[in-house]
Design an enzyme around this catalytic site. Structure first.
Site, PDB file in Angstrom:
ATOM      1  N   CYS A  82      28.544  44.151  43.867  1.00 58.68           N
ATOM      2  CA  CYS A  82      29.702  44.884  43.358  1.00 58.68           C
ATOM      3  C   CYS A  82      30.348  45.721  44.458  1.00 58.68           C
ATOM      4  O   CYS A  82      31.586  45.832  44.531  1.00 58.68           O
ATOM      5  CB  CYS A  82      29.281  45.781  42.195  1.00 58.68           C
ATOM      6  SG  CYS A  82      28.556  44.897  40.786  1.00 58.68           S
ATOM      7  N   CYS A 131      24.946  48.249  42.541  1.00 60.47           N
ATOM      8  CA  CYS A 131      24.884  46.802  42.765  1.00 60.47           C
ATOM      9  C   CYS A 131      25.491  46.459  44.129  1.00 60.47           C
ATOM     10  O   CYS A 131      26.675  46.738  44.377  1.00 60.47           O
ATOM     11  CB  CYS A 131      25.632  46.079  41.648  1.00 60.47           C
ATOM     12  SG  CYS A 131      25.786  44.295  41.893  1.00 60.47           S
TER      13      CYS A 131
END
Length: 309
Positions: free
Chosen positions: A70, A67
């Site tokens: 993230c 991600c």
């Protein structure tokens, strides 16, 4: 005298040289020792130790290595974790790709997702994602203004335990699919056929098991009664007797109909024989009666004969 001084000077030089060598050896030894790293303040939560977050105060980040958002948050989250010990809060992270059970337990639908937990009460963090914002959220207790997650959807509820098991099962199926297609060389459609058959037979076995359990827990009253078969036999006999009586009644009605028809035929025969005079001779012309009158007369004569007998 001069030689003794030279000897003393040489000894002193050798002693200093040796001391320098010793110091150098000690310095090299100390520098060669591994540096004790500071313990990592960022904790890892897994399916095995997740119940630890039910006590104390926690800030938990759910992320995935692939991600991009993230990845951007990781440095900030590590800096925030360094302040965790000073503020009395545990900072943790969860890799949803490695812990599918926790992903289902918390219903993670977006990444990254941050939860605050205080003594088993969970709240979803919706603020800005900077270190100062995280520190302010904890220091000023802004989490009190956030509505907690309902107990029905709490991670320790029955519903979320079921969701966790479902997510684990889905991950297990995915790994089995990858193993069959990549390691065993089975085509994708073959893997789907195998899973379809497995689902069909497991559903039939589960349904059969549920039927047995239901029949054991809630047995039928008629089959559970010890007099059931005796009552059934008595009812069958009563039904047969009633059927025989109905057949006899039908036969009796047919016999009555036949008797009535025979009586009608006898009456007609008598009426024909006695159509003339009472002695059986034809009546003179002009003195004849109508058929109905003759029929009534015959019936009256027959009744009189019966009364006489």
């Amino acid at each position: 005298m001069a030689s003794s001084r030279a000897t003393g000077t040489a000894i002193m030089l050798q002693t200093k040289h040796r001391s320098w060598i010793y110091c150098l050896i000690v310095l090299v030894h100390l520098t060669s020792l591994p540096v004790l790293a500071k313990p990592d303040s960022l904790k890892e939560v897994t399916d095995g130790n997740w119940e630890e977050i039910l006590t104390g105060e926690w800030m938990i980040e759910f992320y995935a290595p692939w991600c991009p958002a993230c990845q951007q948050l990781q440095p900030v989250w590590k800096e925030f974790a360094d302040w965790g010990e000073d503020m009395g809060v545990n900072i943790a992270k969860v890799d949803v790709t490695e812990q599918p059970g926790l992903s289902g337990r918390f219903i993670i639908t977006s990444l990254p997702t941050i939860y605050h937990c205080k003594d088993g009460v969970f709240r979803k963090y919706q603020g800005a994602r900077t270190k100062d914002d995280f520190l302010t959220f904890i220091h000023d207790q802004k989490w009190k203004a956030v509505e907690p997650v309902s107990s029905w959807f709490g991670p320790s509820s029955f519903l979320m335990n079921s969701m966790s098991a479902l997510f684990k099962l889905s991950m297990f199926i995915r790994r089995c699919h990858n193993y069959m297609t990549e390691q065993l060389g089975i085509p994708v459609w073959g893997s789907y056929v195998i899973f379809g058959l497995a689902t069909l037979f497991s559903g039939l076995a589960l349904g059969l098991l549920l039927v047995f359990i239901a029949d054991f827990v809630f047995p039928s009253r008629r089959f559970s009664s010890p007099d059931y078969y005796q009552k059934k036999q008595t009812m069958e006999q009563a039904r047969l007797i009633q059927q025989q009586e109905e057949e006899h009644e039908a036969d009796g009605e047919e016999d009555d109909d036949e008797d009535e028809e025979e009586e009608d035929r006898d009456r007609d025969e008598v009426w024909r024989r006695r159509r003339g005079s009472p002695e059986g001779r034809p009546e003179p012309k002009g003195q004849g009666f109508s058929d109905e009158a003759l029929r009534k007369r015959v019936l009256r004569n027959r009744e009189e004969e019966e009364e006489d007998t």
